[in-house]
Design a protein around this motif. Structure first.
Motif, PDB file in Angstrom:
ATOM      1  N   GLY A   1      52.728  51.461   5.457  1.00 32.56           N
ATOM      2  CA  GLY A   1      53.490  50.659   4.511  1.00 32.56           C
ATOM      3  C   GLY A   1      54.660  51.431   3.930  1.00 32.56           C
ATOM      4  N   ALA A   2      54.460  52.717   3.669  1.00 32.39           N
ATOM      5  CA  ALA A   2      55.540  53.551   3.146  1.00 32.39           C
ATOM      6  C   ALA A   2      56.636  53.758   4.182  1.00 32.39           C
ATOM      7  CB  ALA A   2      54.992  54.901   2.693  1.00 32.39           C
ATOM      8  N   LYS A   3      56.267  53.775   5.454  1.00 36.03           N
ATOM      9  CA  LYS A   3      57.269  53.905   6.510  1.00 36.03           C
ATOM     10  C   LYS A   3      58.055  52.600   6.693  1.00 36.03           C
ATOM     11  CE  LYS A   3      56.339  58.088   7.726  1.00 36.03           C
ATOM     12  NZ  LYS A   3      57.266  59.154   7.418  1.00 36.03           N
ATOM     13  N   ILE A   4      57.403  51.459   6.436  1.00 35.01           N
ATOM     14  CA  ILE A   4      58.032  50.155   6.650  1.00 35.01           C
ATOM     15  C   ILE A   4      58.905  49.749   5.466  1.00 35.01           C
ATOM     16  CG2 ILE A   4      57.548  47.686   6.910  1.00 35.01           C
ATOM     17  CD1 ILE A   4      55.006  48.501   8.423  1.00 35.01           C
ATOM     18  N   VAL A   5      58.396  49.938   4.258  1.00 32.32           N
ATOM     19  CA  VAL A   5      59.067  49.440   3.051  1.00 32.32           C
ATOM     20  C   VAL A   5      60.094  50.466   2.568  1.00 32.32           C
ATOM     21  CG1 VAL A   5      58.727  48.740   0.656  1.00 32.32           C
ATOM     22  CG2 VAL A   5      57.039  48.116   2.385  1.00 32.32           C
ATOM     23  N   PRO A   6      61.363  50.038   2.442  1.00 34.62           N
ATOM     24  CA  PRO A   6      62.347  50.967   1.884  1.00 34.62           C
ATOM     25  C   PRO A   6      62.098  51.170   0.391  1.00 34.62           C
ATOM     26  CG  PRO A   6      63.349  48.823   2.329  1.00 34.62           C
ATOM     27  CD  PRO A   6      61.943  48.766   2.839  1.00 34.62           C
ATOM     28  N   GLY A   7      62.290  52.378  -0.067  1.00 35.42           N
ATOM     29  CA  GLY A   7      62.081  52.687  -1.471  1.00 35.42           C
ATOM     30  C   GLY A   7      60.707  53.244  -1.776  1.00 35.42           C
TER      31      GLY A   7
ATOM     32  N   THR B   1      48.457  30.250 -12.649  1.00 32.82           N
ATOM     33  CA  THR B   1      49.475  30.678 -11.687  1.00 32.82           C
ATOM     34  C   THR B   1      48.939  30.784 -10.263  1.00 32.82           C
ATOM     35  OG1 THR B   1      49.047  33.016 -12.113  1.00 32.82           O
ATOM     36  CG2 THR B   1      50.774  31.939 -13.432  1.00 32.82           C
ATOM     37  N   LEU B   2      47.726  30.313 -10.042  1.00 34.81           N
ATOM     38  CA  LEU B   2      47.102  30.300  -8.710  1.00 34.81           C
ATOM     39  C   LEU B   2      46.999  31.695  -8.088  1.00 34.81           C
ATOM     40  CD1 LEU B   2      48.810  27.099  -7.312  1.00 34.81           C
ATOM     41  CD2 LEU B   2      46.566  27.282  -8.400  1.00 34.81           C
ATOM     42  N   GLY B   3      46.676  32.679  -8.903  1.00 34.70           N
ATOM     43  CA  GLY B   3      46.424  34.030  -8.411  1.00 34.70           C
ATOM     44  C   GLY B   3      47.617  34.963  -8.437  1.00 34.70           C
ATOM     45  N   LEU B   4      48.760  34.495  -8.892  1.00 32.36           N
ATOM     46  CA  LEU B   4      49.940  35.354  -8.934  1.00 32.36           C
ATOM     47  C   LEU B   4      49.733  36.536  -9.880  1.00 32.36           C
ATOM     48  CD1 LEU B   4      52.849  35.845  -8.034  1.00 32.36           C
ATOM     49  CD2 LEU B   4      53.579  34.456  -9.975  1.00 32.36           C
ATOM     50  N   MET B   5      48.991  36.313 -10.947  1.00 34.71           N
ATOM     51  CA  MET B   5      48.750  37.394 -11.914  1.00 34.71           C
ATOM     52  C   MET B   5      47.950  38.529 -11.272  1.00 34.71           C
ATOM     53  SD  MET B   5      49.724  37.981 -14.858  1.00 34.71           S
ATOM     54  CE  MET B   5      49.488  39.314 -15.978  1.00 34.71           C
ATOM     55  N   SER B   6      47.019  38.227 -10.384  1.00 33.13           N
ATOM     56  CA  SER B   6      46.265  39.277  -9.687  1.00 33.13           C
ATOM     57  C   SER B   6      47.192  40.128  -8.833  1.00 33.13           C
ATOM     58  CB  SER B   6      45.173  38.668  -8.816  1.00 33.13           C
ATOM     59  OG  SER B   6      44.119  38.234  -9.604  1.00 33.13           O
ATOM     60  N   PHE B   7      48.152  39.480  -8.183  1.00 32.15           N
ATOM     61  CA  PHE B   7      49.120  40.220  -7.380  1.00 32.15           C
ATOM     62  C   PHE B   7      49.958  41.136  -8.265  1.00 32.15           C
ATOM     63  CE2 PHE B   7      53.431  40.489  -5.571  1.00 32.15           C
ATOM     64  CZ  PHE B   7      53.132  41.233  -4.449  1.00 32.15           C
ATOM     65  N   ILE B   8      50.400  40.635  -9.408  1.00 27.80           N
ATOM     66  CA  ILE B   8      51.197  41.447 -10.325  1.00 27.80           C
ATOM     67  C   ILE B   8      50.385  42.628 -10.847  1.00 27.80           C
ATOM     68  CG2 ILE B   8      52.352  41.428 -12.583  1.00 27.80           C
ATOM     69  CD1 ILE B   8      53.246  38.558 -11.884  1.00 27.80           C
ATOM     70  N   ILE B   9      49.102  42.409 -11.119  1.00 24.76           N
ATOM     71  CA  ILE B   9      48.242  43.508 -11.569  1.00 24.76           C
ATOM     72  C   ILE B   9      48.110  44.562 -10.471  1.00 24.76           C
ATOM     73  CG2 ILE B   9      45.861  44.106 -12.192  1.00 24.76           C
ATOM     74  CD1 ILE B   9      45.808  41.439 -13.765  1.00 24.76           C
ATOM     75  N   THR B  10      47.983  44.138  -9.215  1.00 26.80           N
ATOM     76  CA  THR B  10      47.917  45.085  -8.102  1.00 26.80           C
ATOM     77  C   THR B  10      49.205  45.901  -8.005  1.00 26.80           C
ATOM     78  OG1 THR B  10      46.420  43.634  -6.891  1.00 26.80           O
ATOM     79  CG2 THR B  10      47.597  45.296  -5.611  1.00 26.80           C
ATOM     80  N   VAL B  11      50.334  45.242  -8.168  1.00 24.68           N
ATOM     81  CA  VAL B  11      51.618  45.950  -8.148  1.00 24.68           C
ATOM     82  C   VAL B  11      51.686  46.956  -9.293  1.00 24.68           C
ATOM     83  CG1 VAL B  11      54.114  45.675  -8.368  1.00 24.68           C
ATOM     84  CG2 VAL B  11      52.818  44.083  -6.957  1.00 24.68           C
ATOM     85  N   LEU B  12      51.218  46.566 -10.461  1.00 22.75           N
ATOM     86  CA  LEU B  12      51.211  47.490 -11.599  1.00 22.75           C
ATOM     87  C   LEU B  12      50.291  48.684 -11.348  1.00 22.75           C
ATOM     88  CD1 LEU B  12      51.250  44.978 -14.585  1.00 22.75           C
ATOM     89  CD2 LEU B  12      53.138  46.385 -13.725  1.00 22.75           C
ATOM     90  N   MET B  13      49.179  48.474 -10.646  1.00 16.90           N
ATOM     91  CA  MET B  13      48.287  49.588 -10.326  1.00 16.90           C
ATOM     92  C   MET B  13      48.959  50.539  -9.336  1.00 16.90           C
ATOM     93  SD  MET B  13      45.737  49.155 -12.249  1.00 16.90           S
ATOM     94  CE  MET B  13      46.804  48.313 -13.403  1.00 16.90           C
TER      95      MET B  13
ATOM     96  N   ALA C   1      59.863  47.476  -4.903  1.00 16.04           N
ATOM     97  CA  ALA C   1      59.359  48.324  -3.819  1.00 16.04           C
ATOM     98  C   ALA C   1      57.838  48.344  -3.836  1.00 16.04           C
ATOM     99  CB  ALA C   1      59.918  49.739  -3.952  1.00 16.04           C
ATOM    100  N   ALA C   2      57.244  48.422  -5.031  1.00 14.19           N
ATOM    101  CA  ALA C   2      55.780  48.387  -5.137  1.00 14.19           C
ATOM    102  C   ALA C   2      55.238  47.028  -4.711  1.00 14.19           C
ATOM    103  CB  ALA C   2      55.353  48.713  -6.568  1.00 14.19           C
ATOM    104  N   ALA C   3      55.962  45.948  -5.029  1.00 13.52           N
ATOM    105  CA  ALA C   3      55.519  44.613  -4.634  1.00 13.52           C
ATOM    106  C   ALA C   3      55.540  44.458  -3.114  1.00 13.52           C
ATOM    107  CB  ALA C   3      56.401  43.549  -5.284  1.00 13.52           C
ATOM    108  N   PHE C   4      56.611  44.913  -2.490  1.00 16.98           N
ATOM    109  CA  PHE C   4      56.684  44.825  -1.028  1.00 16.98           C
ATOM    110  C   PHE C   4      55.659  45.747  -0.366  1.00 16.98           C
ATOM    111  CE2 PHE C   4      61.162  43.317  -1.819  1.00 16.98           C
ATOM    112  CZ  PHE C   4      60.883  42.002  -1.476  1.00 16.98           C
ATOM    113  N   LEU C   5      55.373  46.881  -0.993  1.00 16.97           N
ATOM    114  CA  LEU C   5      54.324  47.764  -0.475  1.00 16.97           C
ATOM    115  C   LEU C   5      52.963  47.084  -0.559  1.00 16.97           C
ATOM    116  CD1 LEU C   5      53.478  50.552   0.630  1.00 16.97           C
ATOM    117  CD2 LEU C   5      53.133  51.251  -1.735  1.00 16.97           C
ATOM    118  N   ALA C   6      52.682  46.399  -1.661  1.00 17.07           N
ATOM    119  CA  ALA C   6      51.406  45.681  -1.790  1.00 17.07           C
ATOM    120  C   ALA C   6      51.270  44.617  -0.716  1.00 17.07           C
ATOM    121  CB  ALA C   6      51.297  45.066  -3.179  1.00 17.07           C
ATOM    122  N   ILE C   7      52.351  43.904  -0.431  1.00 22.36           N
ATOM    123  CA  ILE C   7      52.325  42.882   0.622  1.00 22.36           C
ATOM    124  C   ILE C   7      52.109  43.538   1.983  1.00 22.36           C
ATOM    125  CG2 ILE C   7      53.726  41.169   1.833  1.00 22.36           C
ATOM    126  CD1 ILE C   7      55.020  40.558  -0.926  1.00 22.36           C
TER     127      ILE C   7
END
Length: 115
Positions: A17-23, A61-73, A91-97
Motif C-alpha cells: 500500500g505504501a508503494k502504491i499510494v503517493p504520500g 452514515t452507513l459505516g463511514l464513521m468506522s472508516f474515518i476512525i480507521t484513517v485516524l488510527m 494519504a492515510a485514507a487512500f492507504l486504508a482503502i
C-alpha cells in the motif's frame, strides 16, 4: 501459526500500500510489519472505544464513521512511529482503502479456512 501469517500478510499489505499510494513512506518491510501491528492494536483498543461512542453517527452514515476512525488510527501510528509516514488525512485514507483491497485479494487467494 495463523496469527503469525496474518501479521506477515498485514505487513505485506502495508508495504504494498505504501508503494502504491503517493504520500506514504515506509522504511522497509520490518517497519511495515511494526506499523501493521500498531495499526491493528490501535484499531482493536482505541478504535473500538471510539466506535462504541460514535455508534449513532456510524449508523446514520452507513459505516463511514468506522472508516474515518480507521484513517485516524493510521495517522496515530504515523505520529508514534518514525519509519512510517503519511502526508495527511487523504494519504492515510487512500492507504486504508489500498490495505483493505490488498487484504481482500490475499483472502480470495488463500481462501477461508474454518479450522
Amino acid at each position: 501459526m495463523k496469527l503469525i501469517v496474518e501479521i506477515l500478510l498485514m505487513g505485506l499489505a502495508v508495504f504494498l500500500g505504501a508503494k502504491i499510494v503517493p504520500g506514504v513512506q515506509v522504511d522497509g518491510y520490518g517497519s511495515a510489519i511494526i506499523a501493521a501491528v500498531l495499526i491493528a492494536l490501535a484499531n482493536s483498543t482505541i478504535g473500538l472505544i471510539l466506535r462504541v461512542f460514535t455508534f449513532p453517527i456510524n449508523f446514520l452514515t452507513l459505516g463511514l464513521m468506522s472508516f474515518i476512525i480507521t484513517v485516524l488510527m493510521i495517522m496515530l501510528v504515523d505520529y508514534l512511529m518514525a519509519g512510517f509516514n503519511t502526508n495527511g488525512f487523504w494519504a492515510a485514507a487512500f492507504l486504508a482503502i489500498a490495505i483493505a483491497i490488498i487484504k481482500a485479494v490475499f483472502g480470495a487467494i488463500a481462501g477461508t479456512d474454518k479450522d
